[in-house]
Design an enzyme around this catalytic site. Structure first.
Site, mmCIF file in Angstrom:
data_model
loop_
_atom_site.group_PDB
_atom_site.id
_atom_site.type_symbol
_atom_site.label_atom_id
_atom_site.label_comp_id
_atom_site.label_asym_id
_atom_site.label_seq_id
_atom_site.Cartn_x
_atom_site.Cartn_y
_atom_site.Cartn_z
ATOM 1 N N GLY A 1 39.444 48.708 0.864
ATOM 2 C CA GLY A 1 40.206 48.142 1.817
ATOM 3 C C GLY A 1 39.924 49.106 2.738
ATOM 4 N N SER A 2 41.085 49.325 3.825
ATOM 5 C CA SER A 2 40.848 49.651 5.062
ATOM 6 C C SER A 2 40.443 51.270 5.192
ATOM 7 C CB SER A 2 42.178 49.842 5.995
ATOM 8 O OG SER A 2 42.470 48.106 6.175
ATOM 9 N N ILE A 3 40.480 51.809 4.120
ATOM 10 C CA ILE A 3 39.803 53.411 4.065
ATOM 11 C C ILE A 3 38.438 53.256 4.406
ATOM 12 C CG2 ILE A 3 39.586 53.556 1.612
ATOM 13 C CD1 ILE A 3 40.495 56.411 2.087
ATOM 14 N N PHE A 4 37.897 52.304 3.994
ATOM 15 C CA PHE A 4 36.359 51.928 4.036
ATOM 16 C C PHE A 4 35.907 51.858 5.576
ATOM 17 C CE2 PHE A 4 32.294 49.595 3.744
ATOM 18 C CZ PHE A 4 31.448 50.657 2.682
ATOM 19 N N LYS A 5 36.960 51.930 6.473
ATOM 20 C CA LYS A 5 36.857 51.594 7.899
ATOM 21 C C LYS A 5 36.071 52.763 8.303
ATOM 22 C CE LYS A 5 39.986 48.020 8.702
ATOM 23 N NZ LYS A 5 41.422 47.802 9.150
#
Length: 272
Positions: A104-108
């Site tokens: 999810g967004s932590i991969f940003k």
């Protein structure tokens, strides 16, 4: 060595060896943090991992739902065992290191590093977020209308559109190279058994992936990858180590065991 009857009661002791004191095991766990992590997961499914970013010591590692380990310190019935192993919630599964999920967004954060290193963005690069956009013929939404955002604001507000746009500039290979460097798709080396590796869409994985994947990667898939979705799975422990590495610049090896002492109080050297 004992003889028992048909209902498991001890009839006679044949032989007995006096017990000897075992080794003393010191863990890195912080008891209040561990208790709080378990309390936060009460009635939920998930995992919580907290690491000391300087040493790699595991301060808290909780998985839920769980089971009572005291069950294994006594005799238990077949029905009790089957109730645990057949529980659809999988209480024996340590979700922190034995289950893998789309990050999810932590991969940003990985996307940001890849974009900066490959010169596709600078911290001042801005993108206009209107709540979504069309990419390769498909509309992709954001979590809000953020207006014009730079990199810091995009991370702070978790703006999907910013990273969708970055996904049109970066190749899958550029993204995966950074993800691998920060330890995703590989075991962390923690001193526990059965750690999963997860999935990264490398060239090798794409070539060997089962149907319906046809051995190809399509540009639209990179858009999903840019927000941590699609064919990518990581463990919570991997993500905790990734965050620690981003914070310090050093890759740590998570560990639970701090020291082992024998009955005489002498420290036993642990294998690396």
């Amino acid at each position: 060595e004992i003889i028992v009857n048909s209902v498991g009661r001890t009839v006679r002791v044949l032989n007995q060896i006096p017990p000897e004191p075992g080794n003393t095991l010191t863990l890195s766990l912080d008891l209040p943090l561990q208790q709080q992590a378990e309390a936060l997961l009460a009635g939920e499914k998930g995992a919580i991992v907290m690491l000391d970013v300087n040493t790699g010591g595991v301060l808290a590692l909780a998985s839920a739902p769980t089971f009572d380990p005291n069950m294994f310190a006594r005799r238990f019935s077949k029905a009790e065992w089957e109730a645990v192993i057949n529980d659809p919630d999988g209480p024996l599964q340590n979700r922190a290191l034995q289950s893998a999920y789309p990050p999810g967004s932590i991969f940003k954060l990985i996307m940001a590093v890849a974009g900066l290193e490959n010169g596709m963005i600078t911290p001042e690069t801005t993108v206009a977020c209107t709540g979504g956009g069309r990419y390769y013929g498909e509309y992709k939404s954001c979590n809000a209308v953020h207006g014009t955002v730079n990199l810091e604001a995009a991370i702070g507000r978790s703006c999907n559109v910013y990273f969708y746009e970055l996904g049109t500039r970066l190749s899958r290979q550029q993204i995966i190279e950074v993800a691998q460097r920060y330890g995703l798709g590989a075991r962390t080396g923690i001193d526990l058994l059965n750690e999963k590796t997860g999935i990264l869409p490398t060239d090798e994985w794409i070539a060997q992936a089962p149907p319906p994947r046809d051995g190809n990667w399509y540009p639209g898939e990179t858009i999903g990858l840019s927000i941590g979705q699609g064919p990518i799975n990581t463990t919570p422990l991997q993500l905790a180590r990734m965050a620690a590495t981003l914070a310090t610049g050093f890759r740590i090896t998570p560990h639970l065991v701090e020291a082992v002492e024998n009955a005489a109080g002498r420290e036993i050297e642990m294998a690396p």
